[in-house]
Design an enzyme around this catalytic site. Structure first.
Site, PDB file in Angstrom:
ATOM      1  N   GLU A 351      72.705 123.003  43.709  1.00  0.00           N
ATOM      2  CA  GLU A 351      71.670 122.893  42.692  1.00  0.00           C
ATOM      3  C   GLU A 351      72.281 122.913  41.303  1.00  0.00           C
ATOM      4  OE1 GLU A 351      68.333 125.454  45.237  1.00  0.00           O
ATOM      5  OE2 GLU A 351      69.103 126.221  43.325  1.00  0.00           O
ATOM      6  N   CYS A 352      71.892 121.974  40.482  1.00  0.00           N
ATOM      7  CA  CYS A 352      72.221 121.943  39.061  1.00  0.00           C
ATOM      8  C   CYS A 352      73.728 122.103  38.832  1.00  0.00           C
ATOM      9  CB  CYS A 352      71.412 122.989  38.311  1.00  0.00           C
ATOM     10  SG  CYS A 352      71.231 122.615  36.547  1.00  0.00           S
ATOM     11  N   GLY A 353      74.192 123.276  38.423  1.00  0.00           N
ATOM     12  CA  GLY A 353      75.617 123.463  38.208  1.00  0.00           C
ATOM     13  C   GLY A 353      76.433 123.227  39.464  1.00  0.00           C
ATOM     14  N   GLY A 443      71.187 118.209  43.885  1.00  0.00           N
ATOM     15  CA  GLY A 443      70.548 117.609  42.728  1.00  0.00           C
ATOM     16  C   GLY A 443      70.325 118.637  41.637  1.00  0.00           C
TER      17      GLY A 443
END
Length: 470
Positions: A351-353, A443
């Site tokens: 997720e993200c990072g 994502g």
């Protein structure tokens, strides 16, 4: 079904808007409660990761999120009831403005909704800088906006003792308790970026800041009055709820009980947790545990190897990889370990990072581009502005809502994925995002697993660890 009721003193700190000082007041009060040897459980209203991390630093136990967008009302109540069973007191912290909810035009997922669902007395933290009598008009409006505002007390922030002495009786004339005033002071001036760091040196400094803050707040706040107000909360009704995990296909998934030899198979997930990867909903981790997974934490920054050669999956949470891009890139052994594990069939939730860590390259906060894991042939780059912010509902190609999450990032990707469609609630805004394959969910959205535990459970099915047994 009702089982029984039990007393649970509780209080929710809210504010008219962000930046009013509710996090500082909450953390200072948590420290004062800790000093009294009270077993305290803390919650954050809404999707924020950072404030529960602060709470955790103060109390030494995990903090939780209560969010009416991620969960229906009955599940918000269930989570609150289950996590407070051993607590002497619960402290909740609001998000943004007290009535601010989904899309900015509803009270869904607002601090007010959480107060209403949990029947918690509310203390409104009001920034008194640059105002005086006008603060009463502000408080009066908040008291009257909803038929039951739940607001029972007020704390003034950045307000001098002289002005507090004058305004206190006038506030009490409105029917709320005046519980003190925090003067403008160095101890209450916390930089938001400081909160996410977990280096030992930073932890020591944070502990010092918390101690200094509590010392400063103790003579300014009416702690006995706060405890009295918390004690007016009605008893919590302990209920029996159906277990959504057991009702889903995830509950029927492989639980790794035994092999032919009779040995118990350990289903183990490696979870990245360090300075670069630190954004996790505690409820997500608990859900994985409830599905029979053992969590093994590791550091992509400092460790050279994944925690077990027989891992079934890796979770790469959000955080600050851009701040540590050079160090992450120079840890060649860990990058190779992640690449090798994925190539051998280990599944990845990113997720993200954590998603950016899987990229070919990542632009660091210093403006330089650094090689990363290279599992995704994309480049992560800085945008200089908030790319996307807020709640999203995620739909698959058949139009099924498979997840809900939240986005907040200043970095973007040359290839953000197209396997799901993100839809902003109560708006027409939508975009394609994420990679979803049999071995990868990745994502920018921070996912809340509890919205659809079956989706996560099905993804992790048939990933039995063969090399980790007990």
């Amino acid at each position: 079904m009702r089982e029984k009721t039990r007393p649970l003193p509780r209080i929710l700190f809210a504010a008219p808007c962000s930046g009013s000082g509710k996090t500082v007041v909450t953390c200072g009060v948590l420290e004062l409660l800790r000093r009294r040897n009270l077993t305290c459980i803390s919650f954050k209203c809404g999707p924020d990761y950072i404030d529960p991390m602060f709470h955790r630093y103060v109390l030494g136990v995990p903090g939780y999120n209560l969010d009416g967008f991620f969960l229906p009302p009955s599940e918000v109540v269930r989570l609150f009831e289950e996590t407070t069973r051993q607590a002497d007191i619960a402290v909740l912290e609001g998000a943004m403005g007290y009535y601010d909810g989904v899309a900015g035009i509803t009270t869904q997922a607002s601090a007010w909704e959480t107060a209403d669902l949990t029947d918690s007395p509310v203390i409104l933290v009001v920034d008194g800088k640059k105002s005086s009598l006008s603060l009463l008009a502000l408080v009066k409006g908040f008291l009257e906006y909803e038929k039951d505002s739940h607001i029972k007390g007020v704390i003034l922030n950045r307000t001098s003792p002289m002005m507090a002495q004058r305004l206190g009786p006038l506030l009490e004339d409105l029917g709320v308790r005046f519980l003190g005033a925090v003067p403008q002071c160095e101890e209450a001036d916390w930089e938001s970026r400081h909160l996410g760091l977990t280096l030992p040196g930073e932890q020591r400094r944070l502990r010092e800041k918390v101690k200094a803050l509590a010392d400063r707040l103790e003579p300014c706040l009416d702690l006995e009055g706060i405890l009295e107000l918390a004690g007016t909360a009605p008893p919590v009704v302990r209920r029996k709820f159906p277990d959504p995990c057991r009702a889903s296909s995830a509950g029927k998934a492989n639980t790794g009980q035994t092999r032919e030899s009779g040995a118990k198979t350990i289903r183990r997930i490696a979870v990245a947790r360090d300075e670069a990867f630190c954004f996790y909903y505690e409820e997500n981790l608990n859900l994985l545990r409830s599905l029979g997974w053992e969590l093994s934490f590791f550091s992509p920054l400092h460790d050279q190897h994944l925690p077990c050669p027989g891992l079934a999956a890796i979770v790469l949470g959000g955080g600050y990889p851009e701040m540590y891009a050079r160090e992450l890139s120079e840890n060649h052994a860990m990058l190779e370990a992640v690449r090798t594990a994925y190539g051998q069939g280990v599944k990845i939730l990113a997720e993200c990072g954590g998603f950016l860590y899987l990229h070919e390259t990542l632009e660091g906060a210093d403006g330089r581009s650094y090689p990363m894991a290279g599992i995704l042939g994309a480049a992560g780059y800085r945008t200089e502005k908030l790319s996307r912010f807020g709640y999203v509902s995620l739909y698959d190609g058949q139009g099924n809502q498979v997840a809900r999450g939240h986005e907040f990032h200043y970095w973007d990707s040359t290839l953000p994925g197209t396997d799901l469609k993100a839809v902003k609630p109560l708006t027409t805004r939508q975009w394609n995002c994420m990679y979803v394959t049999p071995r990868l969910i990745a994502g920018f959205p921070h996912l809340y697993y509890g919205f659809n535990p079956g989706w996560i459970g099905e993804f992790l099915e048939n990933t039995v660890t063969e090399d980790c047994t007990e």
